[in-house]
Design an enzyme around this catalytic site. Structure first.
Site, PDB file in Angstrom:
ATOM      1  N   ASP A   1       0.787  -1.243   0.000  1.00 44.55           N
ATOM      2  CA  ASP A   1       0.000   0.000   0.000  1.00 44.55           C
ATOM      3  C   ASP A   1       0.818   1.292   0.000  1.00 44.55           C
ATOM      4  O   ASP A   1       0.245   2.365   0.153  1.00 44.55           O
ATOM      5  CB  ASP A   1      -0.953   0.049   1.212  1.00 44.55           C
ATOM      6  CG  ASP A   1      -2.343  -0.445   0.842  1.00 44.55           C
ATOM      7  OD1 ASP A   1      -2.539  -0.825  -0.333  1.00 44.55           O
ATOM      8  OD2 ASP A   1      -3.225  -0.424   1.715  1.00 44.55           O
TER       9      ASP A   1
ATOM     10  N   LYS B   1       3.236   1.502  -4.923  1.00 48.88           N
ATOM     11  CA  LYS B   1       4.102   1.002  -6.002  1.00 48.88           C
ATOM     12  C   LYS B   1       3.390   0.975  -7.353  1.00 48.88           C
ATOM     13  O   LYS B   1       3.929   1.421  -8.365  1.00 48.88           O
ATOM     14  CB  LYS B   1       4.604  -0.413  -5.658  1.00 48.88           C
ATOM     15  CG  LYS B   1       5.387  -0.468  -4.356  1.00 48.88           C
ATOM     16  CD  LYS B   1       5.785  -1.881  -3.986  1.00 48.88           C
ATOM     17  CE  LYS B   1       4.616  -2.767  -3.594  1.00 48.88           C
ATOM     18  NZ  LYS B   1       3.912  -2.324  -2.374  1.00 48.88           N
ATOM     19  N   THR B   2       2.167   0.439  -7.335  1.00 50.89           N
ATOM     20  CA  THR B   2       1.450   0.293  -8.604  1.00 50.89           C
ATOM     21  C   THR B   2       1.006   1.664  -9.121  1.00 50.89           C
ATOM     22  O   THR B   2       1.104   1.951 -10.326  1.00 50.89           O
ATOM     23  CB  THR B   2       0.253  -0.670  -8.421  1.00 50.89           C
ATOM     24  OG1 THR B   2       0.745  -1.881  -7.848  1.00 50.89           O
ATOM     25  CG2 THR B   2      -0.417  -0.986  -9.750  1.00 50.89           C
TER      26      THR B   2
ATOM     27  N   HIS C   1       2.923  -7.776  -0.612  1.00 51.71           N
ATOM     28  CA  HIS C   1       2.647  -8.742   0.449  1.00 51.71           C
ATOM     29  C   HIS C   1       3.808  -9.693   0.694  1.00 51.71           C
ATOM     30  O   HIS C   1       4.481 -10.132  -0.231  1.00 51.71           O
ATOM     31  CB  HIS C   1       1.421  -9.567   0.093  1.00 51.71           C
ATOM     32  CG  HIS C   1       0.147  -8.825   0.268  1.00 51.71           C
ATOM     33  ND1 HIS C   1      -0.290  -8.414   1.488  1.00 51.71           N
ATOM     34  CD2 HIS C   1      -0.766  -8.417  -0.624  1.00 51.71           C
ATOM     35  CE1 HIS C   1      -1.433  -7.772   1.348  1.00 51.71           C
ATOM     36  NE2 HIS C   1      -1.733  -7.763   0.059  1.00 51.71           N
TER      37      HIS C   1
HETATM   38  N1  LIG Z   1      -2.195  10.575  -1.110  1.00 52.46           N
HETATM   39  C1  LIG Z   1      -1.631   9.659  -1.894  1.00 52.46           C
HETATM   40  N2  LIG Z   1      -2.129   8.420  -1.962  1.00 52.46           N
HETATM   41  C2  LIG Z   1      -1.528   7.519  -2.749  1.00 52.46           C
HETATM   42  C3  LIG Z   1      -0.386   7.862  -3.523  1.00 52.46           C
HETATM   43  N3  LIG Z   1       0.012   6.780  -4.224  1.00 52.46           N
HETATM   44  C4  LIG Z   1      -0.858   5.787  -3.913  1.00 52.46           C
HETATM   45  N4  LIG Z   1      -1.787   6.229  -3.026  1.00 52.46           N
HETATM   46  C5  LIG Z   1      -2.887   5.439  -2.484  1.00 52.46           C
HETATM   47  O1  LIG Z   1      -2.349   4.387  -1.701  1.00 52.46           O
HETATM   48  C6  LIG Z   1      -3.120   3.196  -1.882  1.00 52.46           C
HETATM   49  C7  LIG Z   1      -2.197   2.068  -2.307  1.00 52.46           C
HETATM   50  O2  LIG Z   1      -1.677   2.341  -3.600  1.00 52.46           O
HETATM   51  P1  LIG Z   1      -1.099   1.179  -4.531  1.00 52.46           P
HETATM   52  O3  LIG Z   1      -0.463   1.838  -5.676  1.00 52.46           O
HETATM   53  O4  LIG Z   1      -2.128   0.142  -4.779  1.00 52.46           O
HETATM   54  O5  LIG Z   1      -0.015   0.591  -3.552  1.00 52.46           O
HETATM   55  P2  LIG Z   1       0.908  -0.705  -3.757  1.00 52.46           P
HETATM   56  O6  LIG Z   1       2.182  -0.394  -3.067  1.00 52.46           O
HETATM   57  O7  LIG Z   1       0.962  -1.056  -5.194  1.00 52.46           O
HETATM   58  O8  LIG Z   1       0.113  -1.787  -2.956  1.00 52.46           O
HETATM   59  P3  LIG Z   1       0.274  -3.405  -3.013  1.00 52.46           P
HETATM   60  O9  LIG Z   1       0.511  -3.794  -4.446  1.00 52.46           O
HETATM   61  O10 LIG Z   1      -0.989  -3.937  -2.468  1.00 52.46           O
HETATM   62  O11 LIG Z   1       1.454  -3.696  -2.130  1.00 52.46           O
HETATM   63  C8  LIG Z   1      -4.186   3.540  -2.900  1.00 52.46           C
HETATM   64  O12 LIG Z   1      -5.370   3.850  -2.196  1.00 52.46           O
HETATM   65  C9  LIG Z   1      -3.636   4.741  -3.594  1.00 52.46           C
HETATM   66  O13 LIG Z   1      -4.618   5.573  -4.144  1.00 52.46           O
HETATM   67  C10 LIG Z   1       0.112   9.213  -3.433  1.00 52.46           C
HETATM   68  O14 LIG Z   1       1.098   9.599  -4.057  1.00 52.46           O
HETATM   69  N5  LIG Z   1      -0.556  10.056  -2.599  1.00 52.46           N
HETATM   70 MG   LIG Z   2       0.485  -2.901  -6.150  1.00 49.94          MG
END
Ligand SMILES: Nc1nc2c(ncn2[C@@H]2O[C@H](COP(=O)(O)OP(=O)(O)OP(=O)(O)O)[C@@H](O)[C@H]2O)c(=O)[nH]1
Ligand SMILES: [Mg+2]
Length: 392
Positions: A22, A25-26, A88
């Site tokens: 969270d 990354k994506t 994860h």
């Molecule tokens: N305020 C804010 N929220 C963000 C930002 N980037 C991502 N988010 C929020 O953080 C949450 C997780 O974002 P993801 O891109 O899914 O994170 P991840 O690291 O890929 O998560 P996993 O693949 O599950 O490990 C989402 O609700 C996004 O909208 C940012 O730059 N600013």
């Molecule tokens: Mg992701």
């Protein structure tokens, strides 16, 4: 194949996002492609939206290229294949096998949360599998308090230094993947700054082009009427259409009849390229992830080796109890996942946090060589990281 061929005009590098679940990354991966796609001046980068980055394999099953978590993009000076590392702990297996191919990594750390357990675990694993260059994206900087973000930055630099990355020199760029995706100019500029940092800080690695060809199989699929396709990143050497190769694991010798990267046919694939190989006359069910495609006779599979292994401390997500001779975990070697018996010799016991020498007897043969990195896993988590010191 009527598609436009891949033309090698810039050095190709493999990069990826890693970091805690969270932390964004994506979102950041999608933002990078968007910023580059919209750069103008004949940009060749396609925008890959967030929900397309984890796309299902069926969707991409058109061409012979399948690499579900890969996106490609181009800066002014380089062509990148980018793996979006899952956050994860359960996916550390993929991180390990994917990271083994990375020339550099973007460590994504939320400015709101700071270092979390998987942040530290991924840095450690990157070190163990030989990723020598990390650039930090302090993400969610749009929502973070600047003073707290300063503290997070200090903390990240300390973590990197502790793992031998020279944290003071590592570029740390404050970004917002989310705001950049929305087109906010302040944050698209921040993503540009991050890309500049990657372009300049991560060197073009030395490629082992003269070594015999080797590709660890990540995925296998069938194209009706054409045959079996394997995908993965070329670890070393080069391969051309018409070359004879050996599939270790399937004990088959065959000929490469097609070669693609990101859906584009290519005449020659070389070390570092993410490719799909069409193999003549190899039955789909005889090849699996974990097998190795190599120049015939160039690698010898074995099941016994000695290794130096770092046993993760409990704080790093490792075991809470020591391991002893007779321990039987899973070994992740390249893309293979194999059970093995551990013999600790005279020491007999290894505690979390120790670095030990062990001999391992695997449940089946895999191509082994001195210097090869691997992860030790148990019950779905990583408990150790090691390097092969001797084979046989
Ligand atoms: N305020 C804010 N929220 C963000 C930002 N980037 C991502 N988010 C929020 O953080 C949450 C997780 O974002 P993801 O891109 O899914 O994170 P991840 O690291 O890929 O998560 P996993 O693949 O599950 O490990 C989402 O609700 C996004 O909208 C940012 O730059 N600013
Ligand atoms: Mg992701």
């Amino acid at each position: 194949m009527s598609k436009t061929a891949y033309v090698r005009t810039k050095p190709h590098l493999n990069i990826g996002t890693m970091g805690h679940v969270d932390h964004g990354k994506t979102t950041l991966t999608a933002a990078i492609t968007k910023v580059l796609a919209e750069r103008g001046g004949g940009s060749t980068t396609p925008y890959v939206p967030f929900d397309r980055i984890d796309r299902a394999p069926e969707e991409a099953a058109r061409g012979i290229t399948i690499n579900i978590a890969h996106v490609e993009y181009e800066t002014d000076t380089r062509h990148y294949a980018h793996v979006d590392m899952p956050g994860h702990a359960d996916y550390v297996k993929n991180m390990v096998t994917g990271a083994a191919q990375l020339d550099g990594a973007i460590l994504v750390v939320s400015a709101l949360d700071g270092i979390m357990p998987q942040t530290a675990e991924h840095v450690l694993l990157a070190r163990q599998v030989g990723v020598d260059h990390i650039v930090v994206a302090l993400n969610k900087a749009d929502a973070g308090d600047p003073e707290l973000t300063d503290l997070v930055e200090l903390e990240v630099r300390e973590l990197l230094t502790a793992q031998g990355y020279g944290g003071d020199a590592v570029p740390v760029v404050r970004v917002s993947g989310l705001k950049a995706l929305e087109g906010d100019p302040k944050w698209t500029a921040a993503v540009e700054a991050l890309l500049d940092a990657v372009d300049t800080y991560v060197p073009v690695p030395e490629r082992y082009l003269d070594a015999p060809f080797l590709l660890p199989v990540e995925n296998v699929l069938t194209i009706t009427g054409r045959g079996t396709v394997v995908t993965g990143a070329v670890e070393r050497g080069t391969v051309r259409v018409g070359d004879r190769v050996e599939v270790l694991g399937a004990s088959a010798e065959t000929v490469v009849t097609g070669l693609e990267t990101f859906g584009k046919p290519m005449a020659e694939a070389q070390a570092g390229d993410s490719v799909a190989l069409l193999l003549r006359g190899v039955a789909r069910d005889t090849v699996r992830r974990g097998h190795v495609v190599a120049a015939p006779g160039s690698v010898v599979p074995g099941r016994r080796f000695s290794a130096r292994v770092y046993v993760l401390s409990t704080r790093e997500g490792g075991r809470s109890t020591p391991l002893t001779t007779g321990y039987r975990p899973q070994f992740y070697i390249r893309t293979a996942d194999v059970v093995g018996d551990v013999d600790l010799g005279e020491a007999a016991v290894a505690r979390p946090g120790d670095t030990v020498t062990m001999t391992v007897e695997l449940g089946r043969d895999v191509p082994l060589e001195t210097g090869l990195g691997f992860a030790v896993r148990e019950g779905g988590r990583t408990v150790g990281a090691g390097t092969v010191t001797a084979v046989g």
